[in-house]
Design a protein around this motif. Structure first.
Motif, PDB file in Angstrom:
ATOM      1  N   UNK A 186       0.841  -1.197   0.000  1.00  0.00           N
ATOM      2  CA  UNK A 186       0.000   0.000   0.000  1.00  0.00           C
ATOM      3  C   UNK A 186       0.874   1.244   0.000  1.00  0.00           C
ATOM      4  N   UNK A 187       0.445   2.266  -0.736  1.00  0.00           N
ATOM      5  CA  UNK A 187       1.149   3.542  -0.750  1.00  0.00           C
ATOM      6  C   UNK A 187       0.130   4.669  -0.788  1.00  0.00           C
ATOM      7  N   UNK A 230       5.511 -18.914  -1.455  1.00  0.00           N
ATOM      8  CA  UNK A 230       6.618 -17.995  -1.710  1.00  0.00           C
ATOM      9  C   UNK A 230       6.584 -16.835  -0.718  1.00  0.00           C
ATOM     10  N   UNK A 231       7.755 -16.263  -0.417  1.00  0.00           N
ATOM     11  CA  UNK A 231       7.803 -15.083   0.441  1.00  0.00           C
ATOM     12  C   UNK A 231       7.311 -13.845  -0.292  1.00  0.00           C
ATOM     13  N   UNK A 232       7.031 -12.792   0.477  1.00  0.00           N
ATOM     14  CA  UNK A 232       6.533 -11.547  -0.097  1.00  0.00           C
ATOM     15  C   UNK A 232       7.406 -10.370   0.330  1.00  0.00           C
ATOM     16  N   UNK A 233       7.521  -9.402  -0.577  1.00  0.00           N
ATOM     17  CA  UNK A 233       8.238  -8.153  -0.329  1.00  0.00           C
ATOM     18  C   UNK A 233       7.190  -7.059  -0.208  1.00  0.00           C
ATOM     19  N   UNK A 234       7.114  -6.439   0.972  1.00  0.00           N
ATOM     20  CA  UNK A 234       6.024  -5.519   1.276  1.00  0.00           C
ATOM     21  C   UNK A 234       6.484  -4.065   1.206  1.00  0.00           C
ATOM     22  N   UNK A 235       5.796  -3.299   0.365  1.00  0.00           N
ATOM     23  CA  UNK A 235       5.974  -1.844   0.293  1.00  0.00           C
ATOM     24  C   UNK A 235       4.836  -1.197   1.075  1.00  0.00           C
ATOM     25  N   UNK A 236       5.184  -0.311   2.002  1.00  0.00           N
ATOM     26  CA  UNK A 236       4.148   0.401   2.757  1.00  0.00           C
ATOM     27  C   UNK A 236       4.626   1.809   3.057  1.00  0.00           C
ATOM     28  N   UNK A 237       3.857   2.788   2.563  1.00  0.00           N
ATOM     29  CA  UNK A 237       4.201   4.197   2.809  1.00  0.00           C
ATOM     30  C   UNK A 237       2.947   4.962   3.191  1.00  0.00           C
ATOM     31  N   UNK A 238       2.990   5.605   4.357  1.00  0.00           N
ATOM     32  CA  UNK A 238       1.850   6.357   4.888  1.00  0.00           C
ATOM     33  C   UNK A 238       0.593   5.494   4.963  1.00  0.00           C
ATOM     34  N   UNK A 239       0.786   4.202   5.207  1.00  0.00           N
ATOM     35  CA  UNK A 239      -0.341   3.261   5.250  1.00  0.00           C
ATOM     36  C   UNK A 239      -0.106   2.223   6.344  1.00  0.00           C
ATOM     37  N   UNK A 240       0.402   2.669   7.478  1.00  0.00           N
ATOM     38  CA  UNK A 240       0.852   1.754   8.527  1.00  0.00           C
ATOM     39  C   UNK A 240      -0.256   0.851   9.042  1.00  0.00           C
ATOM     40  N   UNK A 241      -1.388   1.442   9.438  1.00  0.00           N
ATOM     41  CA  UNK A 241      -2.452   0.659  10.071  1.00  0.00           C
ATOM     42  C   UNK A 241      -3.068  -0.338   9.095  1.00  0.00           C
TER      43      UNK A 241
END
Length: 265
Positions: A105-106, A133-144
């Motif tokens: 989420x961004x 498979x493993x996952x690579x998580x992008x998170x910006x200003x979407x912590x909760x």
């Protein structure tokens, strides 16, 4: 190829790079040819758009030390449809594709509708689980919202919270869930107090090194094009913050990255 089997020193693993990016078009081969002798043993090149997938496949075929991840960045989820999602599933079965990502989420740029981002984040998590498979998580200003989705849809999965930017408290929660925290060049910035606290608070066996290159080069290269050759600067800063040797940081983060991506030692 020799660098893959050389064990006279620990190797740095870049768990998140974007060498498919156009910023590397002029000197990609020359730059990547220097990695092994510089102690960069393996690189995982993360996907961000549907257009990036074939370029990533080509990189993994050309360079023995480059592995790939296939996924769609939240800012690009508008390009996803069932046809592309099916294609994604097929590409995840290819040799040397080791993860689903980067996904998440961004809300910083608000480029895509939040509900659209959540929908494809969850769909990609479900696909990763089906493929084990493993996952690579992008998170910006979407912590909760990121935390809520990870708790509901990613329990028990291998994951890295890439380019971590939240609190030490939340980092501890992710570590309790069994996830890794991705640390890159930002930790060397003078104003990165929060990230430095994160590194001090979480155990070294929960940290992986990453560049996100060509972005986020460490000091003293801040603002310039980043590359895996600068990762020793990140390892040095982590060692300083943890009060351990650079060798210990390199050795442990190598073990962590191999565990995350299922790469043999």
């Amino acid at each position: 190829m020799t660098g893959l089997h050389r064990k006279d020193r620990n190797m740095i693993i870049d768990t998140h790079a974007h060498y498919d990016d156009g910023q590397f078009d002029a000197d990609r081969d020359e730059l990547l040819s220097r990695m092994q002798e510089a102690g960069i043993g393996l690189i995982v090149n993360a996907g961000s758009t549907t257009d990036s997938w074939n370029r990533i496949r080509e990189l993994t075929e050309r360079y023995p030390f480059v592995y790939g991840a296939i996924g769609v960045h939240p800012d690009e989820t508008g390009a996803l449809d069932e046809e592309q999602f099916s294609r994604m599933g097929q590409m995840l079965d290819m040799e040397k594709i080791v993860a689903v990502g980067e996904i998440g989420l961004d809300y910083y740029w608000d480029k895509e509708n939040h509900d659209m981002q959540k929908k494809w984040f969850i769909r990609q998590l479900e696909l990763a689980r089906s493929k084990e498979m493993p996952v690579i998580i992008h998170s910006r200003e979407a912590a909760a919202d990121t935390m809520d989705i990870m708790r509901e849809h990613a329990a028990g999965m291998r994951a890295v919270i890439h380019c971590y930017s939240y609190s030490a408290e939340m980092a501890r929660e992710y570590v309790k869930m069994g996830y890794y925290i991705g640390i890159g060049g930002v930790v060397t910035f003078k104003n990165a107090r929060k990230l430095k606290e994160v590194v001090q608070e979480i155990p070294l066996d929960s940290i992986v090194l990453e560049t996100d290159c060509p972005y986020l080069a460490p000091e003293p290269y801040r603002g310039k094009r980043n590359s895996s050759l600068y990762l020793p600067r990140v390892a040095e800063k982590i060692a300083e913050l943890k009060g351990v040797s650079v060798e210990e940081v390199t050795a442990q983060t190598e073990r962590n990255a191999r565990d995350l991506y299922g790469l043999a030692g």
